[in-house]
Structures are given as structure tokens and as C-alpha cells.
Design a protein around this motif. Structure first.
Motif, short mmCIF file in Angstrom:
data_model
loop_
_atom_site.label_atom_id
_atom_site.label_comp_id
_atom_site.label_asym_id
_atom_site.label_seq_id
_atom_site.Cartn_x
_atom_site.Cartn_y
_atom_site.Cartn_z
N HIS A 9 0.84 -1.21 0.00
CA HIS A 9 0.00 0.00 0.00
C HIS A 9 0.87 1.25 0.00
O HIS A 9 2.01 1.24 0.46
N SER A 12 0.82 6.00 4.15
CA SER A 12 -0.40 6.38 4.86
C SER A 12 -0.17 7.56 5.79
O SER A 12 0.96 7.90 6.13
N SER A 13 -1.28 8.13 6.20
CA SER A 13 -1.24 9.30 7.08
C SER A 13 -1.35 8.87 8.54
O SER A 13 -2.09 7.94 8.88
N ARG A 23 -6.50 4.08 8.75
CA ARG A 23 -5.63 5.18 8.31
C ARG A 23 -5.69 5.35 6.79
O ARG A 23 -5.50 4.40 6.06
N PRO A 24 -5.96 6.58 6.31
CA PRO A 24 -6.02 6.84 4.86
C PRO A 24 -4.63 7.09 4.28
O PRO A 24 -3.64 7.16 5.02
N LEU A 25 -4.59 7.27 2.99
CA LEU A 25 -3.33 7.62 2.33
C LEU A 25 -2.94 9.05 2.65
O LEU A 25 -3.79 9.93 2.75
N ARG A 57 -5.87 2.25 3.71
CA ARG A 57 -4.71 2.64 2.91
C ARG A 57 -4.44 1.66 1.77
O ARG A 57 -4.02 2.06 0.68
N THR A 61 -5.18 2.47 -2.27
CA THR A 61 -4.09 2.23 -3.23
C THR A 61 -4.61 1.37 -4.39
O THR A 61 -4.38 1.68 -5.56
N HIS A 109 0.42 -5.45 2.96
CA HIS A 109 1.16 -4.74 4.01
C HIS A 109 2.54 -5.37 4.25
O HIS A 109 2.75 -6.55 4.00
N THR A 130 6.64 1.55 0.50
CA THR A 130 5.25 1.86 0.16
C THR A 130 5.15 2.11 -1.34
O THR A 130 6.06 2.69 -1.94
#
Length: 167
Positions: A9, A12-13, A23-25, A57, A61, A109, A130
């Protein structure tokens, strides 16, 4: 012959107090996912099945890649079991793939991806970053019996950024 493309992925943020799975990108993650997905066409099989972790995330992606490679979003198969950091769990999932699928693109992951590519590929990779892309071919017609494969292609965002800045 089976072909597996593993994509970690995108970045992430950590800006919000969320559960890890939610958690999003990050902005850089979105940029890297677009950069990678618009530069891999020549390394993709004609037909493939996309599998993704259900973590936000990873699914974001997968969606970015699908859009940029003209793959229908509804064809992505989201699996809770792919939200794993354990290469043995990842191996179980890959080995249980439907044999009708000769080409699988999997979004997951670390550490599962790095450990998997080092166990099943023939090129040592210290760390799949990533948005990293690793393609492995297996001389098998059955996912359950895959063993050591041949690492066909490794592309990381930094490789494309170097190429971009050279032009």
C-alpha cells in the motif's frame, strides 16, 4: 504458470487518531500510487485478478491503481484476511487462490510482503517500500503448490522519481 504481483500500500497518514486499519493515504502516498500505476502497463499481464486488504490505505491504493490501469473498481476483491503483517498468513491466502486466476495483483502490508518476496522470489529485497511493485512468476499451474519463483520485475517509486528528474 502463475504470476503474482505484490504491491505494498502507498504511504499512509498518521495525522488523525484512527485505528490502524482506518488510516487513509497521505498526500505523498496518493502521488506515489498515481506515479507507479501510470508507469507499470508494460509489466502487467493482459488479464488479471486484483485482491486487496480491506485496510483503508490498501484499498485506496488498489482503487488508484485500478482507475489508472482501466480496471473496473467492482472487479477488485477485498479480503479482510489480507490485513496481515505475517508472511505465513499471506502465503496461506496466496496458496488458496482460485486456479482459474493465472495472474493476481495483490495489495497488502509489510512485513508480510517483504518477507514473502524474499521467501518465494529469487532476488533479495531488503525492504519493499510503500507503493513498491514486485512481480514473481511460478512454474506451477496450481497456486497451492507454488514454491520458489522467479522475480521478474521490481519497481519502487524512487526508481521512477530518479527517471523523472533525469529527463
Amino acid at each position: 504458470m502463475k504470476n503474482l504481483i505484490l504491491i505494498r500500500h502507498a504511504k499512509s497518514s498518521w495525522n488523525a487518531p484512527l485505528l490502524d486499519k482506518d488510516r487513509p493515504l497521505a498526500k505523498r502516498g496518493m502521488q506515489d500510487a498515481h506515479l507507479m500505476s501510470t508507469n507499470i502497463d508494460e509489466h502487467l499481464p493482459k488479464t488479471f485478478t486484483m485482491l486487496s486488504s480491506t485496510a483503508k490505505r490498501a484499498s485506496e491504493t488498489a482503487i488508484i491503481f485500478a482507475q489508472n490501469i482501466s480496471c473496473p473498481l467492482e472487479s477488485i476483491i477485498f479480503k479482510d484476511e489480507l490485513y496481515t503483517f505475517d508472511d505465513r498468513q499471506l502465503e496461506k491466502i496466496v496458496k488458496s487462490c482460485n486456479n482459474d486466476y493465472d495472474n493476481v495483483i495483490l495489495f497488502g502490508h509489510n512485513d508480510a510482503i517483504t518477507n514473502f518476496v524474499n521467501k518465494f522470489g529469487n532476488v533479495f529485497i531488503e525492504n519493499v517500500p510503500t507503493s513498491g511493485f514486485v512481480s514473481i512468476n511460478f512454474e506451477s499451474s496450481d497456486w497451492e503448490s507454488i514454491d520458489k519463483g522467479k522475480t521478474e520485475k521490481v519497481i519502487f517509486p524512487r526508481d521512477l522519481k530518479k527517471y523523472d528528474s533525469a529527463n
